[in-house]
Scaffold this active site. Structure first.
Site, PDB file in Angstrom:
ATOM      1  CG  ASP A  49     -13.769  -0.878   5.767  1.00 22.28           C
ATOM      2  OD1 ASP A  49     -12.627  -1.143   6.868  1.00 22.28           O
ATOM      3  OD2 ASP A  49     -14.985  -0.696   5.703  1.00 22.28           O
ATOM      4  CG  ASN A  71      -7.643   5.276   8.553  1.00 22.48           C
ATOM      5  OD1 ASN A  71      -6.893   4.218   7.890  1.00 22.48           O
ATOM      6  ND2 ASN A  71      -8.968   4.938   8.891  1.00 22.48           N
TER       7      ASN A  71
END
Ligand code: IPE
Ligand code: IPE
Ligand code: MG
Length: 239
Positions: A22, A70
């Site tokens: 991330d 996502n």
């Protein structure tokens, strides 16, 4: 370079490391660049970390590349990520023999373009009998989806729903449970990653944004893991 890295005794190494990569977007923003710039740098970081994990002796490495959630990002970013997967796999296929990795893709791939599915299948087929580290790429993956699809398989055959039966139907069936779960980018959450498999994982959260995560950061995490005392609900062994 991995040569200068002190090696960790095998019995103190995690067998299965999972990484939530991330921070690509923030890394790009810090440089006044579009998010795509961060995702491209993220692929380069991933390549180095795969090599470092393989050299360190990790048996299974799972990398979270794209979550089910996502899909809700702007279309432009989703299509950029899909193009990046295709380009990365095409490039990777030319050097699949690198470190004898066994490649597997885990997740719900039903919404992926046929070209991408074909590339994933080809990569898996060509590396199936390799003897090196297993690299699980989680794309279109969701931990809740994984548990639900395992339960659905059992229900379809009217089989008893026990923890063992569920585990045997997860997309990670046959691989060891996650020992060490690393998340870069400063957030302390699991974001629907390997919910079942990480039940007893040691959780390592670091502030480094993914494009800046290097083999030395992986080795820091591995050393931290080597110092943990895992109890699995029991009392510590007498010393
Ligand atoms: C992780 O980086 C990569 C993917 C989720 C595909 P992000 O894109 O989430 O980066 P940040 O969290 O916005 O910085
Ligand atoms: C988790 O990162 C998913 C991947 C790294 C592929 P996100 O950036 O999507 O997670 P949240 O939204 O901050 O929880
Ligand atoms: Mg993020």
């Amino acid at each position: 370079m991995t040569a200068s890295v002190p090696s960790i005794p095998t019995d103190q190494l995690p067998k299965h490391v999972a990484i939530i990569m991330d921070g690509n977007g923030r890394w790009a923003k810090q440089r006044s660049q579009p998010r795509a710039f961060g995702h491209r740098a993220g692929v380069r970081a991933a390549r180095k970390v795969v090599r470092a994990a393989s050299h360190a002796g990790v048996e299974v490495l799972t990398m979270f590349a794209f979550s089910q959630e996502n899909w809700h990002r702007p279309l432009e970013e989703v299509s950029l990520l899909m193009r990046l997967f295709v380009a990365t796999l095409k490039r990777q296929i030319a050097k699949l023999e690198e470190y004898g990795l066994v490649w597997r893709f885990i997740g719900d791939h039903s919404a992926f373009a046929p070209e991408l599915r074909q590339l994933m299948a080809e990569t898996e087929a060509r590396t199936r009998s390799n003897k090196g580290m297993t690299l699980l790429i989680a794309v279109g993956y969701g931990g809740q989806w994984d548990i639900a699809q395992a339960a659905a398989q059992l229900a379809e055959k009217a089989q008893a729903i026990t923890p063992e039966a569920i585990e045997s139907r997860l997309v990670t069936a046959g691989y060891p449970a996650v020992d060490l779960l690393i998340r870069t980018g400063g957030e302390s959450r699991i974001s629907n990653f390997l919910l079942w498999q990480a039940a007893y994982a040691e959780l390592y959260f670091c502030n480094t944004l993914w494009p800046e995560f290097e083999s030395k950061n992986l080795h820091e995490a591995l050393s931290w893991f080597a110092g943990r005392q895992r109890r699995f609900g029991r009392v510590p062994e007498a010393t």
